[in-house]
Design an enzyme around this catalytic site. Structure first.
Site, PDB file in Angstrom:
ATOM      1  N   ASP A 363      41.710  40.396  45.406  1.00  0.00           N
ATOM      2  CA  ASP A 363      42.630  39.736  44.479  1.00  0.00           C
ATOM      3  C   ASP A 363      43.790  40.641  44.123  1.00  0.00           C
ATOM      4  O   ASP A 363      44.919  40.199  43.972  1.00  0.00           O
ATOM      5  CB  ASP A 363      41.889  39.283  43.221  1.00  0.00           C
ATOM      6  CG  ASP A 363      41.248  40.449  42.475  1.00  0.00           C
ATOM      7  OD1 ASP A 363      40.854  41.440  43.123  1.00  0.00           O
ATOM      8  OD2 ASP A 363      41.120  40.369  41.237  1.00  0.00           O
ATOM      9  N   ARG A 367      43.289  47.113  39.565  1.00  0.00           N
ATOM     10  CA  ARG A 367      42.318  47.112  38.470  1.00  0.00           C
ATOM     11  C   ARG A 367      40.991  46.458  38.818  1.00  0.00           C
ATOM     12  O   ARG A 367      40.000  46.683  38.135  1.00  0.00           O
ATOM     13  CB  ARG A 367      42.908  46.450  37.227  1.00  0.00           C
ATOM     14  CG  ARG A 367      43.145  44.957  37.321  1.00  0.00           C
ATOM     15  CD  ARG A 367      43.891  44.454  36.098  1.00  0.00           C
ATOM     16  NE  ARG A 367      43.789  43.011  35.974  1.00  0.00           N
ATOM     17  CZ  ARG A 367      43.479  42.394  34.836  1.00  0.00           C
ATOM     18  NH1 ARG A 367      43.225  43.090  33.760  1.00  0.00           N
ATOM     19  NH2 ARG A 367      43.429  41.082  34.781  1.00  0.00           N
ATOM     20  N   GLU A 368      40.939  45.656  39.875  1.00  0.00           N
ATOM     21  CA  GLU A 368      39.694  44.942  40.171  1.00  0.00           C
ATOM     22  C   GLU A 368      39.257  45.090  41.618  1.00  0.00           C
ATOM     23  O   GLU A 368      38.115  45.412  41.897  1.00  0.00           O
ATOM     24  CB  GLU A 368      39.873  43.464  39.816  1.00  0.00           C
ATOM     25  CG  GLU A 368      38.585  42.685  39.782  1.00  0.00           C
ATOM     26  CD  GLU A 368      38.772  41.347  39.092  1.00  0.00           C
ATOM     27  OE1 GLU A 368      37.805  40.581  39.061  1.00  0.00           O
ATOM     28  OE2 GLU A 368      39.889  41.062  38.590  1.00  0.00           O
ATOM     29  N   ASP A 375      41.034  33.034  45.897  1.00  0.00           N
ATOM     30  CA  ASP A 375      42.323  33.530  46.353  1.00  0.00           C
ATOM     31  C   ASP A 375      42.488  33.318  47.856  1.00  0.00           C
ATOM     32  O   ASP A 375      43.548  32.873  48.325  1.00  0.00           O
ATOM     33  CB  ASP A 375      42.468  35.014  46.010  1.00  0.00           C
ATOM     34  CG  ASP A 375      42.427  35.275  44.508  1.00  0.00           C
ATOM     35  OD1 ASP A 375      41.432  34.885  43.879  1.00  0.00           O
ATOM     36  OD2 ASP A 375      43.370  35.870  43.971  1.00  0.00           O
ATOM     37  N   TRP A 439      36.875  27.769  44.495  1.00  0.00           N
ATOM     38  CA  TRP A 439      36.508  29.131  44.896  1.00  0.00           C
ATOM     39  C   TRP A 439      35.447  29.040  46.007  1.00  0.00           C
ATOM     40  O   TRP A 439      35.642  29.560  47.100  1.00  0.00           O
ATOM     41  CB  TRP A 439      36.007  29.907  43.684  1.00  0.00           C
ATOM     42  CG  TRP A 439      37.105  30.580  42.921  1.00  0.00           C
ATOM     43  CD1 TRP A 439      37.328  31.920  42.830  1.00  0.00           C
ATOM     44  CD2 TRP A 439      38.150  29.964  42.156  1.00  0.00           C
ATOM     45  NE1 TRP A 439      38.451  32.175  42.072  1.00  0.00           N
ATOM     46  CE2 TRP A 439      38.970  30.995  41.642  1.00  0.00           C
ATOM     47  CE3 TRP A 439      38.493  28.652  41.855  1.00  0.00           C
ATOM     48  CZ2 TRP A 439      40.090  30.750  40.848  1.00  0.00           C
ATOM     49  CZ3 TRP A 439      39.608  28.401  41.064  1.00  0.00           C
ATOM     50  CH2 TRP A 439      40.386  29.435  40.574  1.00  0.00           C
ATOM     51  N   GLU A 670      50.281  38.273  39.433  1.00  0.00           N
ATOM     52  CA  GLU A 670      49.128  37.433  39.084  1.00  0.00           C
ATOM     53  C   GLU A 670      49.538  36.326  38.127  1.00  0.00           C
ATOM     54  O   GLU A 670      49.171  35.167  38.297  1.00  0.00           O
ATOM     55  CB  GLU A 670      48.033  38.300  38.455  1.00  0.00           C
ATOM     56  CG  GLU A 670      46.797  37.528  38.049  1.00  0.00           C
ATOM     57  CD  GLU A 670      45.705  38.424  37.494  1.00  0.00           C
ATOM     58  OE1 GLU A 670      44.561  37.946  37.342  1.00  0.00           O
ATOM     59  OE2 GLU A 670      45.989  39.611  37.209  1.00  0.00           O
ATOM     60  N   HIS A 687      49.402  40.140  43.536  1.00  0.00           N
ATOM     61  CA  HIS A 687      48.431  39.060  43.746  1.00  0.00           C
ATOM     62  C   HIS A 687      49.076  38.073  44.721  1.00  0.00           C
ATOM     63  O   HIS A 687      50.096  37.480  44.393  1.00  0.00           O
ATOM     64  CB  HIS A 687      48.165  38.328  42.422  1.00  0.00           C
ATOM     65  CG  HIS A 687      46.812  38.552  41.849  1.00  0.00           C
ATOM     66  ND1 HIS A 687      46.394  39.758  41.377  1.00  0.00           N
ATOM     67  CD2 HIS A 687      45.767  37.707  41.662  1.00  0.00           C
ATOM     68  CE1 HIS A 687      45.160  39.648  40.904  1.00  0.00           C
ATOM     69  NE2 HIS A 687      44.756  38.409  41.085  1.00  0.00           N
TER      70      HIS A 687
END
Length: 785
Positions: A363, A367-368, A375, A439, A670, A687
Site C-alpha cells: 500500500d 509507514r505500513e 489496492d 479487498w 493516499e 499510494h
C-alpha cells in the site's frame, strides 16, 4: 531440488529487541578442484531472514532483499546462481550476511516483530554439474561454518540500518582469513515450510538518482532533495573523518522551516496504545577511508528528502545518490500528451507503482508496507499495462491463497493483506476486519486482469478453487445474516435479501471525500451493502466468464451466470428506485452501478445524469474514494459526458488529481488532500490506488482498448477533449508493439498507428469513420469535428 545442507545461524543467548539486532556474518572456506572441467557450478541458498552472499570477495548476483517475502509458515523461496566464474582451483571462501528482514523484523503499521520466528537462519548448497550430465554436492552449510556479528550493528526494514564502517573488514570475504575466534554456527531445525524457486523477477537497484538540491535549514542539518519520491535508500560516499557519526532521516515532505518531517508517517491509530516512531532512520560511523561509502541494503525507505546530521564538512550533489529499489519488472506501457501536468500525473502514478512493488504489491513504502489486497484489486489492470506484472502477481497470489481461511463459516475469507502476520491476522488485532468486499475480490479480479493483458490463463487456473471459496464465503454471509438496520426497518426478510451482503466488516468506498473517520466505530457500523453486493455480483459474473475460458463444464458456467443474474436483480431491487434513481446518493455508488453494469439499459442515462449532478453540486470535483475512482472518468465518457470527464481530470482544486501535482507531488497520495492547504502532510504520500486514473489516458485519451485477451484484437478510438492537442502511446503486447500517436494541427486530426504481426483492430476516427486494420503502419488525417 534435493537439500542436504543444514540451516545455520547465530547462537543468540540473549533476546534482543527488533530494530536493535545485528546482522551476522556466516562464513566457510572450502577446497575445490577441476573447476574448469565442470559444465557449471550452481549455488542454491535460502533464509529465514535476508541474505547477501559473497564468494572470493565478489558479491553473488545483484538481487536485493533475498530470498524475498512470502508466507513463511508455508513456503520460503530459494535463490539460484551460476557461480562457476567466481570459483577457483584450490581454496575458496564463501561469506554471507544474514539480517532480520520480514521474517522476524518489524512489519505492518503496528510494527509487530517475530511474526514467523525468533531466530534467523540460512541454508546454502553448492552443486557441480558435469559435462556428462552428472551432479554432485560440493559445499553445504553445516556445523563447520563460523559466525560473528558484522559491521551492521542493527538492521530493520522499517526502523532503518545502523552501521559502523570501522568494523568493516574486506579480508572476511577472502580465503585465508583467520576466523578461529568466530563462533561455531548453530544448527537450526529445517522449516516445515516448502522451499520453492523464485518465479518473479528479483528486487534490484533499478535506478540511481542524483540529488536535485541540497539545503541547510539550520546549523548542523543538511537536507537533500532527490526531486522524486522513491522506495529505496541512499548511497553516501562522503562519510567525513574517522569516528564521524552521521544520522540520515528519510521523509516525503518538508515542514515550514524546510526541514524533513515524518510526523505524518508515525502510526497513530486506535488499536495502538500510543503513537509509534516513523522509523526510516539510518546511522553510520565513518572509518575515514577515502574510498568508503554507506549503502544500507537491509532496509528500505519511502522518501524524497533526507536529513543528514553530524557531518563536519560540506556535502555536494556528487556525494550522494538516491537508489530506487523494487522488483525489476519489464516496462511495457508508455504515454505522453501535450499537457505537461497530465504527463506529471502519469509519471507520479508510475513512480507510485514503482515505490510499491518491492517483492509484493504494498500500500505504501514507509509507514505500513503491507500487501493490502484491495489496492492491487483495483490497480492490477493499470499495472499490467505499465509493466509485465504476471509472475510478480502470481507469486503474491500464492500467498493470498495460503492466507485464505479454511474453517467454519469463515471458510473462503480472504485476508486484508498478504503475507498475513499473526499479530494482524484472523486471531490478531484485526480479526474483525478481514474478508472485506472489494479487498477479497482480488482473488478474482487480479488473475482476470493478467488474462486480459497477456492472454495467458495460467493465473486463472491457479486461483480457480480459491475464487470459488471466496465467492461462496460472500454468498453465505449474504444469505445467513441481516444488518441490524435492515432488521429494524423490516423484521421479515424479503426474498431478494438472501443476496444482499450487509453483514461483516467492509472498508467500502474507503477515504471518500467528506466522510469523517474520527468516529471509526460509526464507520464500522455504517451500511456498505451497496458496495459489498456490487462486488459480489461482479466476481460471480466473472466466474462464469472464467469458467468458460478454463473449459469448465457447461453446468458450472450456467450456475454462476444464474447466480450473477440473481445478485444483479437483488441489487436493483434494493438500490434502484422505481424512477431509475439510486437510493444511495454518492458519486461512488453511481459510478460502480454503471461500471459494473448493474443499471438496466432504460435507466443508464438517468443514473449518468444524476452522477453529473452530484459532480456539479460538488463544484465539478470528484467525490469517490478507493474503489470507484478508477471507473469514474471511463463511466462519464461511456455515457456521453466526456466533457465532464476531462473537466474532472484537469481540475486543480481539492479533491482532484492535479491538486496533488500542483502541490508538488511526484507520487500519488493516499488521501486526496495528502498535503493540506497549510502545507501539512497527512498519511502516506505514495499510494498508487488513486493513480489508476491513468488507465483513462491509455484507453480513452490515446484510445487503445483490447477486445481480445493479450491485445490480439483491439479498438482504437481516441477521445479528444480537455484542450489536448496530441497524445502518444506505446504498448509492448505478447504479440509485439502497438504504437499510437495523434495530434491536432490547423483544424485537422492526424493519427499514426503501428500494428504488430498477428494482431488486428478496428480504428474509429473522431468523424466516426471506421477502418479495419491488420499488421502494418497506418496514417489518417480528417477534419476535427
Amino acid at each position: 531440488m534435493n537439500w542436504t545442507a543444514q540451516w545455520i545461524g547465530a547462537d543468540e543467548a540473549a533476546e534482543m529487541a527488533a530494530g536493535a539486532r545485528p546482522v551476522y556474518w556466516l562464513r566457510h572456506e572450502f577446497a575445490l578442484s577441476e573447476v574448469t572441467s565442470a559444465k557449471r557450478i550452481v549455488l542454491f541458498a535460502s533464509a529465514r531472514g535476508l541474505i547477501e552472499i559473497f564468494i572470493n570477495g565478489q558479491r553473488v548476483g545483484d538481487a536485493e532483499l533475498m530470498p524475498g517475502f512470502t508466507q513463511y509458515h508455508s513456503r520460503i523461496q530459494y535463490v539460484e546462481f551460476d557461480v562457476t566464474d567466481l570459483l577457483r582451483e584450490g581454496q575458496n571462501a564463501i561469506a554471507l550476511l544474514l539480517a532480520d528482514g520480514w521474517f522476524r523484523g518489524k512489519v505492518g503499521m503496528p510494527r509487530a516483530s517475530d511474526q514467523w520466528g525468533k531466530h534467523t537462519s540460512a541454508v546454502v548448497q553448492i552443486e557441480r554439474e558435469t559435462r556428462d550430465g552428472g551432479r554432485e554436492t560440493v559445499v553445504v552449510s553445516n556445523e563447520n561454518w563460523r559466525y560473528a556479528t558484522s559491521h551492521i550493528v542493527a538492521a530493520d526494514l522499517i526502523d532503518g540500518q545502523r552501521e559502523d564502517r570501522r568494523l568493516w573488514n574486506a579480508a572476511i570475504l577472502q580465503a585465508g582469513f583467520a576466523d578461529a575466534h568466530w563462533a561455531q554456527a548453530k544448527i537450526y531445525a529445517a522449516p516445515a515450510a516448502q522451499l520453492v524457486a523464485c518465479i518473479a523477477p528479483p528486487v534490484r537497484r533499478v535506478e540511481f538518482i542524483r540529488p536535485k538540491a541540497i539545503t541547510q535549514p539550520k546549523p548542523g542539518v543538511v537536507v537533500v532533495d532527490l526531486g522524486q519520491n522513491i522506495n529505496g535508500w541512499v548511497r553516501l560516499s562522503n562519510l567525513g573523518p574517522r569516528d564521524t557519526h552521521l544520522t540520515l532521516t528519510h521523509g516525503e515532505w518538508l515542514d515550514a522551516d524546510g526541514d524533513v518531517t515524518t510526523d505524518h508517517l508515525a502510526p497513530n491509530i486506535p488499536i495502538l496504545p500510543a503513537p509509534l516512531p516513523a522509523g526510516q532512520v539510518d546511522t553510520v560511523i565513518s572509518a575515514g577511508a577515502a574510498d568508503d561509502y554507506f549503502e544500507p541494503r537491509f532496509t528500505t525507505h519511502g522518501f524524497q528528502y533526507v536529513r543528514i546530521e553530524g557531518h563536519p564538512g560540506e556535502l555536494s550533489q556528487d556525494d550522494l545518490l538516491g537508489v530506487a529499489v523494487h522488483s525489476d519488472l519489464r516496462r511495457t506501457g508508455w504515454f505522453r500528451c501535450s499537457d505537461e501536468k497530465i504527463n506529471r500525473l502519469h509519471d507520479a502514478a508510475v513512480w507510485s507503482l514503482r515505490g510499491n512493488i518491492c517483492d509484493i504489491p504494498t500500500d505504501c513504502p514507509q509507514r505500513e508496507r503491507s500487501g493490502w489486497t484491495g489496492d492491487w484489486q483495483l490497480f492490477a489492470p493499470t499495472a499490467a499495462f505499465l509493466y509485465d506484472v504476471d509472475t510478480f502477481t502470481r507469486k503474491w497470489l500464492a500467498d493470498v491463497m495460503l492466507d485464505q481461511r479454511a474453517d467454519g463459516m469463515a471458510a473462503g475469507m480472504i485476508a486484508n493483506m498478504s503475507p498475513l502476520n499473526a499479530f494482524e491476522g484472523f486471531d490478531g488485532i484485526l480479526k474483525h476486519v478481514h474478508g472485506s468486499a472489494g479487498w477479497g475480490d482480488v482473488i478474482v479480479m487480479a488473475p482476470w486482469a493478467l488474462y486480459e493483458a497477456y492472454g495467458d490463463s495460467a493465473a486463472l487456473a491457479e486461483t480457480w478453487d480459491a475464487m470459488l471459496r471466496w465467492v461462496d464465503f460472500g454468498l453465505r454471509r449474504a444469505a445467513s445474516g441481516r444488518s441490524e438496520a435492515r432488521q429494524r426497518a423490516n423484521p421479515q426478510p424479503l426474498p431478494h435479501e438472501q443476496y444482499i451482503w450487509d453483514t461483516g466488516f467492509h472498508w467500502g468506498e474507503w477515504l471518500e471525500p467528506g466522510v469523517d473517520l474520527r468516529d471509526f466505530g460509526a464507520f464500522i457500523r455504517s451500511d456498505k451493502s451497496d458496495v459489498a453486493t456490487a462486488y459480489l455480483q461482479r466476481s460471480v459474473a466473472h466466474l462464469a466468464k472464467i469458467a468458460q475460458v478454463l473449459g469448465k463444464p457447461t453446468d458450472t458456467i450456467a450456475h454462476y451466470a444464474r447466480l450473477a443474474d440473481a445478485l444483479k436483480a437483488a441489487w436493483q431491487r434494493e438500490f434502484i428506485a422505481p424512477d431509475g434513481n439510486l437510493t444511495v446518493q454518492t458519486q461512488g455508488c453511481h459510478v460502480r452501478a454503471l461500471a459494473f453494469d448493474l443499471v438496466p439499459p432504460e435507466f443508464r442515462a438517468t443514473v449518468a445524469a444524476a452522477l453529473v449532478r452530484l459532480i456539479r453540486a460538488a463544484g465539478t470535483r470528484l467525490g469517490t474514494g478507493f474503489l470507484s475512482t478508477p471507473y469514474l472518468l471511463p463511466v462519464l465518457a461511456d455515457t456521453g459526458h466526456l466533457d465532464v470527464a476531462y473537466e474532472l481530470l484537469l481540475q486543480t482544486e481539492a479533491p482532484s488529481w492535479l491538486y496533488m501535482i500542483e502541490r508538488g507531488a511526484t507520487t500519488v497520495w493516499e488521501r486526496w488532500e495528502g498535503v493540506d492547504a497549510q502545507g501539512v502532510p497527512h498519511e502516506s504520500l505514495s499510494h498508487y490506488s488513486k493513480g489508476a486514473v491513468i488507465s483513462f489516458l491509455h484507453h480513452y485519451t490515446a484510445g487503445l482498448r483490447a477486445t481480445a485477451p493479450g491485445y490480439a484484437q483491439f479498438v482504437l478510438q481516441p477521445r479528444i477533449g480537455g484542450g489536448l492537442t496530441s497524445a502518444e502511446l506505446k504498448l509492448d503486447t505478447p504479440h509485439g508493439t502497438i504504437e499510437v500517436a495523434w495530434r491536432i494541427e490547423a483544424g485537422h486530426f492526424y493519427l499514426d498507428l503501428t500494428v504488430p504481426l498477428g494482431v488486428s483492430g478496428t480504428v474509429i476516427l473522431p468523424n466516426n469513420a471506421v477502418y479495419e486494420v491488420q499488421s502494418g503502419q497506418y496514417e489518417w488525417s480528417v477534419p476535427v469535428p
